[in-house]
Design an enzyme around this catalytic site. Sequence first.
Site, PDB file in Angstrom:
ATOM      1  N   ASP A  18      -6.257  -3.247  15.721  1.00 43.72           N
ATOM      2  CA  ASP A  18      -7.395  -4.131  15.871  1.00 43.72           C
ATOM      3  C   ASP A  18      -8.020  -4.315  14.481  1.00 43.72           C
ATOM      4  OD1 ASP A  18      -9.629  -5.484  17.248  1.00 43.72           O
ATOM      5  OD2 ASP A  18     -10.747  -3.683  16.693  1.00 43.72           O
ATOM      6  N   ASP A  20     -11.793  -5.933  13.597  1.00 46.34           N
ATOM      7  CA  ASP A  20     -13.226  -5.633  13.534  1.00 46.34           C
ATOM      8  C   ASP A  20     -13.523  -4.307  14.231  1.00 46.34           C
ATOM      9  OD1 ASP A  20     -14.141  -8.164  12.322  1.00 46.34           O
ATOM     10  OD2 ASP A  20     -13.437  -9.042  14.195  1.00 46.34           O
ATOM     11  N   ASP A 185     -10.718   0.291  18.624  1.00 43.60           N
ATOM     12  CA  ASP A 185     -12.027   0.933  18.695  1.00 43.60           C
ATOM     13  C   ASP A 185     -12.755   0.687  20.006  1.00 43.60           C
ATOM     14  OD1 ASP A 185     -12.418  -1.871  17.836  1.00 43.60           O
ATOM     15  OD2 ASP A 185     -14.523  -1.310  17.761  1.00 43.60           O
TER      16      ASP A 185
END
Length: 229
Positions: A18, A20, A185
Amino acid sequence: MTLTELFKGQGPATVLFDLDGTLVDSAPDLSAAIDQMLRALGRPPVGEDRVREWVGNGAAVLVRRALAGAFDHEKDTTSDELTFRQALDLFFTAYADLNGQQAKVYDGVEIWLRALKSNGCRLGVVTNKPYAFTDPLLRRMGLDRWFEVSVSGDSLPQKKPDPAPLLHAMCKLGGTPETTLMVGDSINDIQAARNAGMPVVAVRYGYTYGTPIDDLGADIVVDSLAELL
């Protein structure tokens, strides 16, 4: 649990990341663009702390949450579709200028990317961020050199947590679910990996919508990617 235990005594052959909240802390730029958009609409800014709670489902959802002033934007009755379209255009214009200005690569990221590459891993990025902002951010952060593939939120009809973006990137890199690792995240990353049949590592420092990442079912949870060395 260790990476070698996840991959039967070896490391992964392919790793998907991922963007961001995993590789880059982009919330300062995103929040600045959101606040600029809101001011242009005559609305009060919301600030970085609120935006951090709203990132992860793509630009359109982020803008809807900002207009609603809440994560659960579907209950918003203050903004019609015309206002949303105007807001989205304003956000895109603002973020095109701000993307990468205040963002920072998280500690531990590059040291692990370097280690993965030295072991022959093939690396890709899978994000819900629009394509127009994905590769420019990777370049500005000096991360583009590590990745062979990037799949953005508008590259395919589906976004995470649908497995399609992960499987698309994996196939481009010649991987299989059994030899591919997802690193993210949020619950979107974890669910996407589960739906794709691949192991997943989660980081504690990202954007988790206020839910402890340890409770969301990742195989491994770390404070820094350097812990995976």
